[in-house]
Structure formats: structure tokens, C-alpha cells
Design a protein around this motif. Structure first.
Motif, PDB file in Angstrom:
ATOM      1  N   ILE A  21      10.490 -48.716  16.335  1.00 44.28           N
ATOM      2  CA  ILE A  21      10.808 -47.414  15.709  1.00 44.28           C
ATOM      3  C   ILE A  21      11.628 -47.631  14.449  1.00 44.28           C
ATOM      4  CG2 ILE A  21      11.642 -45.083  16.043  1.00 44.28           C
ATOM      5  CD1 ILE A  21      11.941 -45.400  18.822  1.00 44.28           C
ATOM      6  N   ARG A  22      12.642 -48.495  14.572  1.00 37.73           N
ATOM      7  CA  ARG A  22      13.487 -48.715  13.409  1.00 37.73           C
ATOM      8  C   ARG A  22      12.653 -49.219  12.240  1.00 37.73           C
ATOM      9  NH1 ARG A  22      15.332 -51.801  10.336  1.00 37.73           N
ATOM     10  NH2 ARG A  22      14.421 -53.572  11.410  1.00 37.73           N
ATOM     11  N   ALA A  23      11.666 -50.089  12.543  1.00 38.71           N
ATOM     12  CA  ALA A  23      10.798 -50.658  11.512  1.00 38.71           C
ATOM     13  C   ALA A  23       9.725 -49.663  11.060  1.00 38.71           C
ATOM     14  CB  ALA A  23      10.149 -51.933  12.042  1.00 38.71           C
ATOM     15  N   GLU A  24       9.787 -48.444  11.591  1.00 38.24           N
ATOM     16  CA  GLU A  24       8.828 -47.375  11.261  1.00 38.24           C
ATOM     17  C   GLU A  24       7.389 -47.739  11.574  1.00 38.24           C
ATOM     18  OE1 GLU A  24       9.559 -45.387   7.565  1.00 38.24           O
ATOM     19  OE2 GLU A  24      11.731 -45.300   7.910  1.00 38.24           O
ATOM     20  N   GLU A  25       7.226 -48.595  12.579  1.00 37.48           N
ATOM     21  CA  GLU A  25       5.872 -48.896  13.073  1.00 37.48           C
ATOM     22  C   GLU A  25       5.453 -47.903  14.148  1.00 37.48           C
ATOM     23  OE1 GLU A  25       4.721 -53.339  13.247  1.00 37.48           O
ATOM     24  OE2 GLU A  25       6.714 -53.166  14.171  1.00 37.48           O
ATOM     25  N   ALA A  26       6.438 -47.217  14.737  1.00 38.65           N
ATOM     26  CA  ALA A  26       6.130 -46.273  15.820  1.00 38.65           C
ATOM     27  C   ALA A  26       7.011 -45.034  15.668  1.00 38.65           C
ATOM     28  CB  ALA A  26       6.359 -46.915  17.176  1.00 38.65           C
ATOM     29  N   ASP A  27       6.550 -43.929  16.311  1.00 37.01           N
ATOM     30  CA  ASP A  27       7.259 -42.652  16.209  1.00 37.01           C
ATOM     31  C   ASP A  27       8.195 -42.399  17.378  1.00 37.01           C
ATOM     32  OD1 ASP A  27       5.692 -41.490  13.854  1.00 37.01           O
ATOM     33  OD2 ASP A  27       4.116 -42.096  15.239  1.00 37.01           O
ATOM     34  N   ALA A  28       7.950 -43.083  18.489  1.00 31.15           N
ATOM     35  CA  ALA A  28       8.767 -42.863  19.682  1.00 31.15           C
ATOM     36  C   ALA A  28       8.627 -44.077  20.583  1.00 31.15           C
ATOM     37  CB  ALA A  28       8.306 -41.609  20.423  1.00 31.15           C
ATOM     38  N   VAL A  29       9.619 -44.259  21.460  1.00 34.16           N
ATOM     39  CA  VAL A  29       9.553 -45.369  22.409  1.00 34.16           C
ATOM     40  C   VAL A  29       9.757 -44.828  23.821  1.00 34.16           C
ATOM     41  CG1 VAL A  29      12.018 -45.902  22.055  1.00 34.16           C
ATOM     42  CG2 VAL A  29      10.529 -47.632  23.032  1.00 34.16           C
ATOM     43  N   VAL A  30       9.030 -45.441  24.782  1.00 28.52           N
ATOM     44  CA  VAL A  30       9.183 -45.074  26.194  1.00 28.52           C
ATOM     45  C   VAL A  30       9.473 -46.336  26.997  1.00 28.52           C
ATOM     46  CG1 VAL A  30       8.071 -44.078  28.235  1.00 28.52           C
ATOM     47  CG2 VAL A  30       7.591 -43.121  25.975  1.00 28.52           C
ATOM     48  N   SER A  31      10.497 -46.257  27.875  1.00 28.60           N
ATOM     49  CA  SER A  31      10.789 -47.382  28.766  1.00 28.60           C
ATOM     50  C   SER A  31      11.197 -46.867  30.135  1.00 28.60           C
ATOM     51  CB  SER A  31      11.915 -48.251  28.190  1.00 28.60           C
ATOM     52  OG  SER A  31      12.282 -49.256  29.138  1.00 28.60           O
ATOM     53  N   ALA A  32      10.725 -47.544  31.180  1.00 26.79           N
ATOM     54  CA  ALA A  32      11.182 -47.256  32.545  1.00 26.79           C
ATOM     55  C   ALA A  32      12.182 -48.317  32.987  1.00 26.79           C
ATOM     56  CB  ALA A  32       9.991 -47.214  33.500  1.00 26.79           C
ATOM     57  N   GLY A  33      12.686 -49.072  32.019  1.00 26.20           N
ATOM     58  CA  GLY A  33      13.582 -50.194  32.343  1.00 26.20           C
ATOM     59  C   GLY A  33      15.021 -49.769  32.538  1.00 26.20           C
ATOM     60  N   ASN A  34      15.875 -50.763  32.643  1.00 24.40           N
ATOM     61  CA  ASN A  34      17.328 -50.673  32.791  1.00 24.40           C
ATOM     62  C   ASN A  34      17.946 -49.614  31.858  1.00 24.40           C
ATOM     63  OD1 ASN A  34      20.109 -51.295  32.402  1.00 24.40           O
ATOM     64  ND2 ASN A  34      19.740 -53.404  33.076  1.00 24.40           N
ATOM     65  N   THR A  35      18.428 -48.519  32.430  1.00 26.71           N
ATOM     66  CA  THR A  35      18.930 -47.408  31.622  1.00 26.71           C
ATOM     67  C   THR A  35      20.106 -47.809  30.742  1.00 26.71           C
ATOM     68  OG1 THR A  35      18.325 -45.899  33.407  1.00 26.71           O
ATOM     69  CG2 THR A  35      19.752 -45.021  31.698  1.00 26.71           C
ATOM     70  N   GLY A  36      21.048 -48.556  31.325  1.00 20.81           N
ATOM     71  CA  GLY A  36      22.228 -48.968  30.567  1.00 20.81           C
ATOM     72  C   GLY A  36      21.838 -49.814  29.365  1.00 20.81           C
ATOM     73  N   ALA A  37      20.910 -50.751  29.577  1.00 14.36           N
ATOM     74  CA  ALA A  37      20.462 -51.615  28.485  1.00 14.36           C
ATOM     75  C   ALA A  37      19.698 -50.803  27.437  1.00 14.36           C
ATOM     76  CB  ALA A  37      19.581 -52.735  29.040  1.00 14.36           C
ATOM     77  N   LEU A  38      18.879 -49.860  27.907  1.00 13.37           N
ATOM     78  CA  LEU A  38      18.114 -49.016  26.976  1.00 13.37           C
ATOM     79  C   LEU A  38      19.065 -48.219  26.092  1.00 13.37           C
ATOM     80  CD1 LEU A  38      15.317 -47.917  26.084  1.00 13.37           C
ATOM     81  CD2 LEU A  38      15.564 -46.149  27.840  1.00 13.37           C
ATOM     82  N   MET A  39      20.125 -47.674  26.689  1.00  9.99           N
ATOM     83  CA  MET A  39      21.088 -46.883  25.924  1.00  9.99           C
ATOM     84  C   MET A  39      21.832 -47.764  24.931  1.00  9.99           C
ATOM     85  SD  MET A  39      22.694 -44.390  28.770  1.00  9.99           S
ATOM     86  CE  MET A  39      23.321 -43.262  27.553  1.00  9.99           C
ATOM     87  N   ALA A  40      22.309 -48.905  25.417  1.00  7.73           N
ATOM     88  CA  ALA A  40      23.129 -49.769  24.575  1.00  7.73           C
ATOM     89  C   ALA A  40      22.324 -50.322  23.407  1.00  7.73           C
ATOM     90  CB  ALA A  40      23.708 -50.902  25.417  1.00  7.73           C
ATOM     91  N   ILE A  41      21.120 -50.786  23.690  1.00  6.28           N
ATOM     92  CA  ILE A  41      20.314 -51.419  22.634  1.00  6.28           C
ATOM     93  C   ILE A  41      19.758 -50.358  21.677  1.00  6.28           C
ATOM     94  CG2 ILE A  41      18.276 -52.865  22.197  1.00  6.28           C
ATOM     95  CD1 ILE A  41      18.956 -54.319  24.855  1.00  6.28           C
ATOM     96  N   SER A  42      19.410 -49.173  22.209  1.00 10.65           N
ATOM     97  CA  SER A  42      18.976 -48.078  21.325  1.00 10.65           C
ATOM     98  C   SER A  42      20.080 -47.718  20.349  1.00 10.65           C
ATOM     99  CB  SER A  42      18.636 -46.819  22.144  1.00 10.65           C
ATOM    100  OG  SER A  42      17.539 -47.042  22.974  1.00 10.65           O
TER     101      SER A  42
END
Lengths: 358, 358
Positions: free
Chosen positions: B96-117
Motif C-alpha cells: 500500500i505504501r508503495a501505491e501498488e495496492a489500495d487496501a490490505v487484508v490480514s488474518a494474522g497476529n493483530t498486535g503485529a499488524l497494528m504495530a507494523i501498519s
């Protein structure tokens, strides 16, 4: 006091007053199955008497204590404390302090009940306000959730006191007689030690280290409540109130949705008719008034709050809770465990009471 | 970016990984009904490809971005941030940051998803962490409840930001097209102004005074959630998480009790069989995966969290949420309303991220 149990009742409290209160006394009498019990009914003599004449067997075991003064359901607790002396609620509580009664039940103004109970009876421990426990129907029976009352911001020591109060309540009311100590959980947003805010993590440490007459099982989460994962769930009153009311809303949502689906076609209606016994049994299990009657814990005396909107059956249940608690050893259980806290409990002063939550 | 929507997917996240993720993409394609969409699938090429070969129509619209590195579901967010670069979750967000995509979906580790996002995309407002919204099925449709994520202790300004984020989300996802602004309520233990603790009372004052693109309705209580009293309900993540999980527990309690009653005798079983259509419809309405897919709000970019245990249908729903949000005006709505806060928002610094709630 003799072996006869005396229950003091605020007959003017709740949405309905004497008609529901006296009908509740009548129902409670059946459920108390031969135990020797008397009732002091505080409030308007004529209105109470009008209900009692229709139930002759109540005449000998009910004593009406007349008063004109009633605390309104929306009256501010501070104001109720100032001008509530001599009201039905005040007199009902005063009867315990005067050792004329073993327990008091009111469906009136919760804030006023808490404030005046605290004023007349005083707190046992270091807590600022009485804790209210919600007896919650679960897959395994009933779980006691507290506080759902007025202690909105709780430090670790208050949460620890709730554990003591809740465990003694559970032991008195819901023990299976096996001698197994009640299990206690602390409500949090995850089960690992580092989850949650500082207060719950500190309370967790104190509960793990302490030596109490209950079995502390660590953190539990919201979904553990209805599963009956533990006997007692401890939380601050803000979280407890939101959880309880969220569950009430869900119960109404389910009932409404089920009804809508079961009347959506003639074939569904036919099925619902055939299975009507099951659906009625389900309704009874979800009905919050079947477990109506929350004690105000931490006071020197047994004070039971009934829902303002409870019907006669619900009010009867609150009277049963009063009878069972008053004839149990729960006050000694609480005193014994609170005494173990004494060395570390410097304790915030049990200061003046401001606005409670409900 | 062209008119074609591109959704970046962490194919290794959740309890099931590629089998459920790819099956979810397949289902989403039907539900997207002809909209032009492509998927970037980040993760193990062989495992993802094994699922795609069974669904030939996906070959042209799915691009596999191989990586061996996967963030475990129980990995600490701080550790995931340090060593997660190049993982399926990291790469999915980076697209997304690289503007290759409009949205991201993950069913992974919520804490990691929040922190890395947060690390890659940065926050839009003054909030410390992204807010997670729970789309809650109610009697009136869906109510958006937030935060149910990691902002456990919230001051009044954070609650105010949640109102802005939630209203924009609701407008994008659930608007009835009438132009009516979303209604917003603040979760509390009573409806009067003096109820609750200081943070909610301060937020109440700010929301009443403010000039925003939503209709602030004041305090709501737990039972208002399932009733659908308002479109958006604002609370701190501790309370929100407990409310959400309490409701999940109640749903399981209700389903289990209903099943037990309906199999308690042959006549009840017969009734249940006749009304089986209604009971199936009920199950679908109560099924949380039917509304799976919670956005992480407040980031510069559309990030959707799917439940770790969601099935293909649930994951497809999360992909739909991503598609709908990414093609809506919600980012502009948020920016416009946040800008109105600027004068009073001194704001706590958007500092380092510690352990999130779930």
C-alpha cells in the motif's frame, strides 16, 4: 435475634411499589418452604394493607411500619441522604442496624440505597462504596460478576476486596456443598500476564501472591462469563455495568430475532408450536428476573437490591437471596479474608460518597 | 493507480493460511459482481499456488509475491517489528505504501499488524494506535463499535477521534444512501451528563460542542448496542473488548441452550425439524463471520483485520470490506473532520507502541 429470620422490606421501592412487593412476599413464602420468617414492610400503611387483606396468610407474619416519606427513583443520592431520614428505604435499613431484622430488600433508587446503607451500616473493609454483584446465568449454572455498581475507577486493592466479597457471596449462595472453594477470575482483555491496564495487572499479582479461601484462576475474558469458566468474576463497575447491559441487550436481540424467524412462515409457525415447550423453557433460562436480587457487598449487614422493574416472581427471588445470605456464614468469611489483607491495606480513606453509577 | 482495485493479502495469516485465504478470494470474486479487481497474495508460493491451480479463474487476477518469512500468531509485536521485515504481513502492508495496492487484508497476529501498519503507514491524527471497529449485528442492521483494539486507556481527545473515525467508516460501509449523517453515541453506565468517569464526561462535552459531519446523540448504555440505538458507538478498547467478547459468549450460550432445549424430547425435536429453516436463518444472523472484517482506523491507508479463525466466507467478507472502503471517500472524511480538531488538539505524542490488547 431468635432463630426466626426477619426480613426488612422497602415496600415503596421499584416501578410498582406495594402490589409487586407484597405479591413477592407471598411467592417467597412458598419458596421458603416452611422456614420460620417474618417481614417488616416499610411504607404507606393503606397501600400495603390493601395488598395484604387479599392474602390472609400474610397477616400474621407481616408487620407494617408506616411512613409517608418515599425517596424518588430519580432522586440524587446526596439529597436522599440529607432528607431521606424516616423514608421507607431509610427505615428498612435502620431496622438491621437496630438488630430488629437480619436483612433488607429494596427495589428502590440504587444510589440512595448504597449511600444510606453505607451511612447507617458502614463498610467492613477499605472500600469506598458497596459492591453490587450480578448473578449471571451461564452454561454451568450461575457466575457472580462484581462490581456492577458504583466503584467506577478501581485500584488493585479494591479489585482484591471484590474477590473476597464475591467468593464469600458465591460460597453462601451457590456452593455445591462439595467443600470445593469458589474459583475466581479477573476480567481482562487477554489471558497473558502482561495484558490489560496497570490496575488489573497489579490486582493479578496481589491475588496470585495472597492466601485466601478461594481458588484464584487468573485472567478471564468477556466470553468466559456466559461459559461459566469460573464461579466469581471481578472487575471495576464501569466495565461490569457495560458487560451486564450488553448481555441484556443481546438476550433481547436473540429473543426478538428468534420470534421473527419463527413467525416468518406458516411452516415455521407450526414448528414453533410443536416445540413450544422448549421455547418456553428457553425463555425462562434467559429471563434475568429468575436470578433477580443483587446484594450490596462489603457492608456490615445484608442489603439486597432488587431490579426496579422486577415482577413479583423476581422480587420473591430477591427475598430468597436475603434469607439465604442472612442465614449463611458469609459475613464471617469476608471478615476473615479481609483481616489477611490488613498488613498491606493502607487503604484509601472511606470518604464521602459522590454520585454512583446507577 | 488505475480504476482497477488492487487488494494486497497476507496469505499466511490466520489459523488456516492459504487454503482459507484463496477460497475466500474465490468467494469474494462472486460477491464483487463484476468489479475489476486484482489480488497480491504474499506468502509461500507453493502453498498458495496449490490452492490457485484448483481455481483456474483466479490465475489471471492473482499475483503471488513469494516470501518464506511468516510472523507467528503468538509473536510479540515489538519482536515482530524488529525481525518481521520481508514477512508476508510486512510485504502486504508495504504494497500500500508503495501505491501498488489500495487496501490490505490480514488474518494474522493483530498486535503485529497494528504495530507494523503504524510503522509503515503512520497515523493520520493524534492517536497513539490504530482503532479497531467491530461491526455489530443489531435489530436495526449493523452498529460500528470502536475501539475494540489496543487503546486501553483513552483520554477525551482519543474518544473524540474514534467518533470521527467510526462515523467515516459507517458512512462508507453502511450508509443507507439517504444523505442522513451517521448517529454517534458514547458508551457509558447511564445517560445523564454526570454519569461515568472523567474521560467520558470530558469527551461528551467536546462532542456536544464540536462541529462534525455526524449526529452526536450523547451517552448510550450496553443494552443500546444490540438494539442498534445509534450507528456508531465510541468507547475505550478495554471496555469495547469486554463488551464484544461478552456478547460472543452470550451468542454461544444462547445457541447451546436453544439446541439443548430443542433436543430434550421427541416432540421438541419434531418441532425443531419443522422449523429448521427458521433456525438456520437465525444461526446465519447470529454468525459473527457474516460481518467479519474490521478495519484498523486512523492509518494513512486501508488495513483490514480478519478474524484468525474465520472461514472462507468470513475472509471473503473481509476482502469486501477492503474493496468498499478503498473505493469510498472515508479517508477524506476523516482528514476533514480531524482538521477541525487541530486548534484544540495539542495531542499526546504518537510515541512508541507497547503491547496491544489482542
Amino acid at each position: 435475634m431468635s432463630d426466626q429470620l426477619v426480613i426488612s422490606v422497602d415496600a415503596m421501592g421499584g416501578d410498582h411499589g406495594p402490589p409487586v412487593v407484597v405479591a413477592g412476599v407471598d411467592l417467597a413464602l412458598d419458596r421458603l418452604a416452611g422456614r420460620s420468617v417474618r417481614f417488616l414492610l416499610h411504607g404507606d400503611r393503606d397501600r400495603i394493607d390493601a395488598e395484604i387483606v387479599r392474602r390472609p396468610r400474610l397477616r400474621d407474619i407481616c408487620e407494617i411500619r408506616h411512613t409517608d416519606l418515599v425517596i424518588a427513583s430519580d432522586e440524587q443520592p446526596a439529597r436522599a441522604m440529607r432528607r431521606g431520614k424516616g423514608s421507607s428505604l431509610w427505615n428498612a435499613i435502620e431496622a438491621i442496624r437496630a438488630e430488629e431484622a437480619d436483612a433488607v430488600v429494596s427495589a428502590g433508587n440504587t444510589g440512595a440505597l448504597m449511600a444510606i446503607s453505607k451511612l447507617i451500616l458502614r463498610m467492613m473493609g477499605g472500600s469506598d462504596r458497596p459492591a453490587i454483584v450480578a448473578p449471571w446465568p451461564t452454561l454451568r449454572g450461575v457466575t457472580a460478576v462484581l462490581d456492577v455498581g458504583a466503584n467506577l475507577d478501581c485500584d488493585a486493592h479494591q479489585l482484591l476486596e471484590f474477590a473476597i466479597l464475591g467468593a464469600a457471596y458465591y460460597q453462601a449462595m451457590h456452593s455445591d456443598g462439595s467443600g470445593r472453594p469458589p474459583t475466581v477470575g479477573l476480567l481482562n482483555v487477554g489471558s497473558e500476564d502482561m495484558k490489560g491496564h496497570q490496575e488489573v495487572r497489579d490486582a493479578h499479582a496481589l491475588l496470585r501472591e495472597g492466601d485466601f479461601d478461594f481458588d484464584y484462576r487468573g485472567f478471564v475474558e468477556g466470553n468466559d462469563i456466559a461459559m461459566g469458566a469460573v464461579d466469581v468474576i471481578v472487575t471495576d463497575a464501569f466495565t461490569g455495568n457495560v458487560a451486564l447491559k450488553t448481555a441484556e441487550g443481546m438476550a433481547r436481540f436473540f429473543a426478538t430475532t428468534l420470534r421473527a424467524e419463527l413467525t416468518s412462515s406458516w411452516i415455521n409457525k407450526a414448528g414453533a408450536m410443536v416445540a413450544s415447550g422448549a421455547l418456553k423453557a428457553l425463555k425462562a433460562r434467559l429471563d434475568p428476573s429468575s436470578v433477580n436480587g443483587g446484594p450490596l457487598l462489603g457492608l456490615n449487614g445484608t442489603v439486597i437490591k432488587s431490579h426496579g422493574g422486577a415482577d413479583a416472581s423476581g422480587f420473591a427471588n430477591a427475598l430468597l437471596v436475603a434469607a439465604n445470605l442472612a442465614s449463611s456464614r458469609y459475613a464471617e468469611d469476608i471478615a476473615r479474608n479481609l483481616a489477611r489483607l490488613a498488613p498491606r491495606q493502607a487503604g484509601p480513606d472511606a470518604g464521602a460518597m459522590s454520585e454512583p453509577a446507577q
